[in-house]
Write a protein that holds these residues in place. Structure first.
Motif, PDB file in Angstrom:
ATOM      1  N   SER A   2      27.261  54.884 121.785  1.00  0.00           N
ATOM      2  CA  SER A   2      27.930  55.727 120.794  1.00  0.00           C
ATOM      3  C   SER A   2      29.057  54.921 120.163  1.00  0.00           C
ATOM      4  O   SER A   2      30.230  55.260 120.276  1.00  0.00           O
ATOM      5  CB  SER A   2      28.475  56.999 121.455  1.00  0.00           C
ATOM      6  N   LEU A   4      31.506  53.443 117.477  1.00  0.00           N
ATOM      7  CA  LEU A   4      32.139  53.928 116.258  1.00  0.00           C
ATOM      8  C   LEU A   4      33.193  52.925 115.821  1.00  0.00           C
ATOM      9  O   LEU A   4      33.946  52.399 116.649  1.00  0.00           O
ATOM     10  CB  LEU A   4      32.796  55.289 116.522  1.00  0.00           C
ATOM     11  N   TYR A  56      37.470  49.709 116.974  1.00  0.00           N
ATOM     12  CA  TYR A  56      36.129  49.928 117.526  1.00  0.00           C
ATOM     13  C   TYR A  56      36.257  50.743 118.805  1.00  0.00           C
ATOM     14  O   TYR A  56      37.177  50.531 119.597  1.00  0.00           O
ATOM     15  CB  TYR A  56      35.456  48.588 117.853  1.00  0.00           C
ATOM     16  N   PHE A  62      30.977  62.194 117.824  1.00  0.00           N
ATOM     17  CA  PHE A  62      31.195  61.490 116.559  1.00  0.00           C
ATOM     18  C   PHE A  62      32.396  62.055 115.792  1.00  0.00           C
ATOM     19  O   PHE A  62      33.344  61.337 115.481  1.00  0.00           O
ATOM     20  CB  PHE A  62      29.946  61.550 115.689  1.00  0.00           C
ATOM     21  N   VAL A  66      35.966  60.215 115.149  1.00  0.00           N
ATOM     22  CA  VAL A  66      36.487  59.826 113.831  1.00  0.00           C
ATOM     23  C   VAL A  66      37.894  60.374 113.631  1.00  0.00           C
ATOM     24  O   VAL A  66      38.804  59.663 113.179  1.00  0.00           O
ATOM     25  CB  VAL A  66      35.549  60.316 112.712  1.00  0.00           C
ATOM     26  N   VAL A  90      33.885  54.350 107.762  1.00  0.00           N
ATOM     27  CA  VAL A  90      33.401  54.721 109.091  1.00  0.00           C
ATOM     28  C   VAL A  90      31.977  54.215 109.249  1.00  0.00           C
ATOM     29  O   VAL A  90      31.136  54.425 108.367  1.00  0.00           O
ATOM     30  CB  VAL A  90      33.439  56.253 109.294  1.00  0.00           C
ATOM     31  N   HIS A  91      31.696  53.536 110.356  1.00  0.00           N
ATOM     32  CA  HIS A  91      30.335  53.104 110.684  1.00  0.00           C
ATOM     33  C   HIS A  91      30.031  53.564 112.109  1.00  0.00           C
ATOM     34  O   HIS A  91      30.911  53.518 112.980  1.00  0.00           O
ATOM     35  CB  HIS A  91      30.194  51.582 110.584  1.00  0.00           C
ATOM     36  N   TYR A  92      28.783  53.957 112.334  1.00  0.00           N
ATOM     37  CA  TYR A  92      28.404  54.547 113.617  1.00  0.00           C
ATOM     38  C   TYR A  92      27.141  53.897 114.140  1.00  0.00           C
ATOM     39  O   TYR A  92      26.208  53.613 113.384  1.00  0.00           O
ATOM     40  CB  TYR A  92      28.208  56.061 113.448  1.00  0.00           C
ATOM     41  N   GLU A  93      27.105  53.626 115.430  1.00  0.00           N
ATOM     42  CA  GLU A  93      25.965  53.062 116.153  1.00  0.00           C
ATOM     43  C   GLU A  93      25.423  51.815 115.448  1.00  0.00           C
ATOM     44  O   GLU A  93      26.164  50.843 115.257  1.00  0.00           O
ATOM     45  CB  GLU A  93      24.914  54.147 116.380  1.00  0.00           C
ATOM     46  N   ALA A  96      27.517  50.321 112.748  1.00  0.00           N
ATOM     47  CA  ALA A  96      28.729  49.673 113.244  1.00  0.00           C
ATOM     48  C   ALA A  96      28.418  48.276 113.756  1.00  0.00           C
ATOM     49  O   ALA A  96      29.188  47.329 113.535  1.00  0.00           O
ATOM     50  CB  ALA A  96      29.361  50.519 114.350  1.00  0.00           C
TER      51      ALA A  96
END
Length: 451
Positions: A2, A4, A56, A62, A66, A90-93, A96
């Motif tokens: 997960s 982020l 990071y 999520f 954030v 924002v970048h996720y998984e 990111a």
């Protein structure tokens, strides 16, 4: 996984905002400690350079993640939440991972292809390890980012697409001339003795300046840099150290000034530079690589001085040529992101597989013990053969399913296979968790010395 990342850079925010949001090392430490104490955060690392600030984290939610990371960045930076929010990304998984790998390769740098970012990523990882805020995920992520960055530089010509920010800045000041021709025989003043200032001093020495004066608040660091520059067999440049109190006097004699300190206020005001220019016949070139800035932007308006700072370098880099190798690096990044995601998903199921095999081994031991009670006349050779036979049967029955479940788990959407395996074999969740903790301890023991 997960993962982020919440941050801002020269691509998302004006330099004035980046300047106010800068994070000194002591602030980075407090930010990491507070991030790890936040409920949705399990791990944290911060990447703070002159043109980016990124936090990071491994989070379990999520939206909560954030909100928490955004609030923490605002609290610890010099910019308020309302000012900061419009410029955050924002970048996720996997996105990111893709972002950090792109950063490591220099694709997201102000000067595309520059390699200094690798040292900054290494420093970010070292700080997270030192504070124990980087666990398995961020250790793996940052170490792999370093390998991907090195691979991009070794397998492609990305180095031809850009240089360090120092070299790019000096080229802008040289205004079309070769840096060696422009700087040769001149006097240089370097303010600061950190990594960027040391790089600037070394670059100026190779360019053939006649003298380099190093000014720094800590005399020992300035003296150490001077010793390096003056070492036998070097470039032949004359180097000496002065105190910060001597900067005003040295400024009069300097043809080239490079400043990069960790100061939160101005090091050179427009008035100080103007006074120095009054006693000079030749023009002066100034390069400010600090964030927040060291040199008053008012110097831009002074006759006889040319100032390049982060803001003007950002404008100049927008027109810099892009090499064809950039496409090749992007392909490397995409491949490495896919491989990293597959490895993380496969690793997620490993504790469950280990727990399953441990349960099977316990069943074998129990049944062999029961058999010995029923057949007490078995000799040692017969007992050993029965035990080996039962173990072979169990291993063969488990081999194909466990190999296949690892393969399936490594594919996108494969995270649920671990849960299915635990449910089908009624595995104790605490046993699986214990395997995970033991594996994490082993990884941490090795991981800290890897890069």
């Amino acid at each position: 996984m997960s993962l982020l990342v919440v941050g801002l850079s020269h691509r998302s925010a004006p330099v004035s905002v980046l300047e106010r949001a800068s994070l000194p090392t002591d602030t980075q430490i407090k930010l990491l400690q507070d991030a790890l104490a936040a409920e949705p955060v399990a791990e944290a690392a911060v990447l703070a350079t002159c043109n980016r600030i990124e936090l990071y984290a491994d989070v379990d939610k999520f939206h909560a993640g954030v909100a928490e990371l955004t609030t923490l960045l605002a609290q610890h930076s010099g910019a308020g939440l309302d000012e900061l929010t419009p410029y955050l990304y924002v970048h996720y998984e996997d996105r990111a991972v893709h972002h950090l790998f792109s950063v490591a390769c220099g694709l997201d740098s102000m000067v595309v292809g520059e390699g200094q970012i690798l040292g900054q990523i290494k420093d970010a990882l070292a700080l997270g390890q030192e504070l124990h805020t980087a666990g398995r995920l961020l250790n793996d992520l940052f170490q792999q980012a370093l390998r991907v960055g090195k691979r991009a530089h070794s397998e492609t010509g990305i180095d031809r697409a850009g240089q360090s920010l120092v070299t790019f800045g000096l080229e802008q000041l040289a205004a079309g001339r070769a840096v060696e021709d422009w700087a040769g025989g001149r006097r240089a003043l370097v303010i600061g003795a950190g990594s960027m200032s040391s790089l600037a001093a070394a670059t100026l020495a190779r360019a053939g300046v006649a003298e380099i004066v190093i000014a720094n608040r800590t005399a020992a660091r300035a003296d150490r840099l001077v010793q390096i520059l003056n070492q036998p067999g070097g470039t032949g440049v004359r180097a000496r150290a002065v105190t910060m109190a001597d900067v005003g006097a040295e400024l009069t004699h300097a043809d080239i000034v490079v400043s990069c300190t960790g100061s939160t206020g101005l090091v050179l005001t427009a008035a100080v530079v103007e006074t120095a220019l009054q006693d000079r016949a030749a023009p002066q070139a100034l390069l400010d690589l600090a964030m927040p800035r060291d040199i008053d932007s008012g110097v831009h308006r002074l006759g006889g001085a040319r100032l390049m700072d982060i803001e003007s370098l950002a404008e100049a880099s927008a027109d810099a040529p892009m090499a064809a190798d950039v496409d090749q690096v992007r392909t490397i990044v995409s491949d490495e992101v896919a491989a990293f995601g597959a490895a993380q998903r496969a690793a997620h199921i490993t504790p469950t597989v280990v727990a399953l095999r441990a349960m099977a081994a316990d069943v074998v031991s129990s049944e062999v013990a029961r058999l010995e009670g029923r057949l007490p006349d078995l000799d040692d050779r017969q007992r050993a053969e029965v035990t080996r036979t039962v173990r072979r049967v169990v291993d063969k029955l488990l081999h194909a399913p466990t190999v296949r479940v690892k393969q399936l788990a490594s594919e996108p959407g494969g995270a649920g296979y671990a849960d299915a395996l635990r449910e089908l074999f009624d595995l104790d969740p605490q046993t699986v968790a214990a395997v995970s903790r033991a594996d994490l301890n082993d990884t941490d023991g090795v991981g800290r010395g890897r890069v």
